[in-house]
Design an enzyme around this catalytic site. Sequence first.
Site, mmCIF file in Angstrom:
data_model
loop_
_atom_site.group_PDB
_atom_site.id
_atom_site.type_symbol
_atom_site.label_atom_id
_atom_site.label_comp_id
_atom_site.label_asym_id
_atom_site.label_seq_id
_atom_site.Cartn_x
_atom_site.Cartn_y
_atom_site.Cartn_z
ATOM 1 N N ASN A 277 36.667 106.191 -26.158
ATOM 2 C CA ASN A 277 37.248 105.574 -27.350
ATOM 3 C C ASN A 277 37.561 104.100 -27.070
ATOM 4 O OD1 ASN A 277 39.452 106.206 -25.565
ATOM 5 N ND2 ASN A 277 40.823 105.883 -27.294
ATOM 6 N N CYS B 38 40.129 102.231 -26.436
ATOM 7 C CA CYS B 38 41.058 101.840 -25.370
ATOM 8 C C CYS B 38 40.803 102.566 -24.068
ATOM 9 C CB CYS B 38 42.500 102.061 -25.826
ATOM 10 S SG CYS B 38 42.992 100.963 -27.176
ATOM 11 N N GLU C 86 41.051 105.771 -23.078
ATOM 12 C CA GLU C 86 41.818 106.908 -22.569
ATOM 13 C C GLU C 86 41.179 108.259 -22.837
ATOM 14 O OE1 GLU C 86 43.888 106.108 -26.617
ATOM 15 O OE2 GLU C 86 42.779 105.004 -25.094
#
Length: 594
Positions: A274, A276, A278
């Site tokens: 995704n 970011c 994570e």
Amino acid sequence: MQTVEPQLTANALRVLEVRYLRRDGAGRIVETPRQLFERVARAVSEAELIHGSAVAAHRWEARFLEMLTALEFLPNSPTLMNAGTPLGQLAACFVLPVDDNMESIFGTLRDMALVQRTGGGTGFSFSRLRPAGELVASTGGMASGPVSFMKVYDAATEHIKLGGRRRGANMGVLRVDHPDIEEFINAKRDGISLRNFNLSVAVTDAFMAAVASGDDIALRHPRDGREVGRRSARALFDAICDAAWATGDPGLLFLDRINRDHPLSALGQIESTNPCGEVPLLPYEACNLGSINLARLVIERDGEPHLDWDRLRRLVHDGVRFLDDVITVSRYPLSETMAIVQANRKIGLGVMGFAEMLIRLGVSYADDAAVRIAADIASFMAREARAASAQLAEERGPFPNWEKSVYVTSGLRLRNATLLSIAPTGTLSIIAGTSSGIEPLFALAYHRYALDGRVLTEWNPLAVRELERRGLATDEVLQAIARYGRLAAVPGIPLDLRRLFVTALEVAPDQHVRIQAAFQSAVDNAVSKTVNLPQEATPADIAAVYRLAHRLGCKGITVFRYGSTGTQVLELGAGEEPYEREHFVRCDPGACKL
């Protein structure tokens, strides 16, 4: 249900007003923060009607509302925005496939738009696209390469707001052995390209070994894997570090570490995450996230502060149930996503307020004790999340693709293929009134540029209260904090206080990485964290961070050198704006003007 109003800061109310509270056709706000949480709790607990009974649904609605209004747990933004609305899309992040043909490239562009308009972020691997300059047999023209199509995606995202309320967000990934890797590495150096993308180079253990040994690596054609050139691994690595020093991108994704841990490797290899970083996901997968506010779990016992492990256990179990319920009630813009999400039921339970929790415990983020606490929390949450998911599997059955997972060998029946993830919790931590994710305090006073250009001035309440307790909160001290954002720049502050309230740019880079690795040691998805570096940091410092992250088993790594871009979300100090108590006091939403 008992009426309990959430205790929100003025900045939290501003964020809720702009992004989350429902409006009527004329744009007027038509719900309070309490009503927002009621809407979310009611919508998510509807899953209990499907899996259980009306009595159970009513009980869990009350429990979910209790968690939300106490600000002990918050789900990702799309859940807060869309639960209980006709849109009903509750997932935070999606990964979409991009194959080497126009139908796929522009079909995925359409899918991206559909996802982003519902509030979801999107991740892509562009590693399957043929390199620039190659002959296209069907037309006789020349291929333009991955970066050119990324710019098309970026331009489309520029005109889409996530859920109509915030800017679009993408992750762009390219393998380190792609022939166009150097163009990708330097794609953001002009300061204007790919502004809606985070970039990550997907590297392998073999590449990192070649960097250490000084060997070359083969560049391979994405279609058939044949070697089409060679590059010095160390030269490529240095180029990555130079670009990250200049722009903050690219970060690294450690592909082998990600895929070794993936419980569903039988379904394919993970190529992207995704926006970011994570949540590594298979094509078309989506994931819903939620974060426990650790700062709310510090209690006093025998005159000493302690983490309330019993409350944390309950929040982990109830958070897992909440997120599994989200999967049941969420609606998705793509049929492919609906199918694979229901089959794998991946969730990402994480934390926020880690830095504030440490301060309340009297532990410096810069100390070895912080690393030990991080590892203890992560292992505790992993153990309890598995127990919670196993209990749900007894009640509801395991996730449908369980028989294709690594859990078959051990016989561990789980409701969810993955359970934990550490997200950055940007606006969620503002709502909760605590520090972001597992990041250290950015500063004790700073400006946050958010909400489509609005500026939020933030002061750390714990620091101010401790200064007041010690009789140090003079006008001169507060003005110095407003100017510099940290205690180290303020004369006369005791060493123990400076150490306790250490800020992101004062934390040694290797300590940032050790904290991330401590959480990653027990997190089955991944950990989003930024290693904040001072402006005077060098590319060699970034290289050391990247090497250490790989050695300690992180799944990805991101750095940001302060001042390396023309604009940034957080800026040190409150400038000329004076310290005022309303910057940090919690206020009754009935008394605060929205």
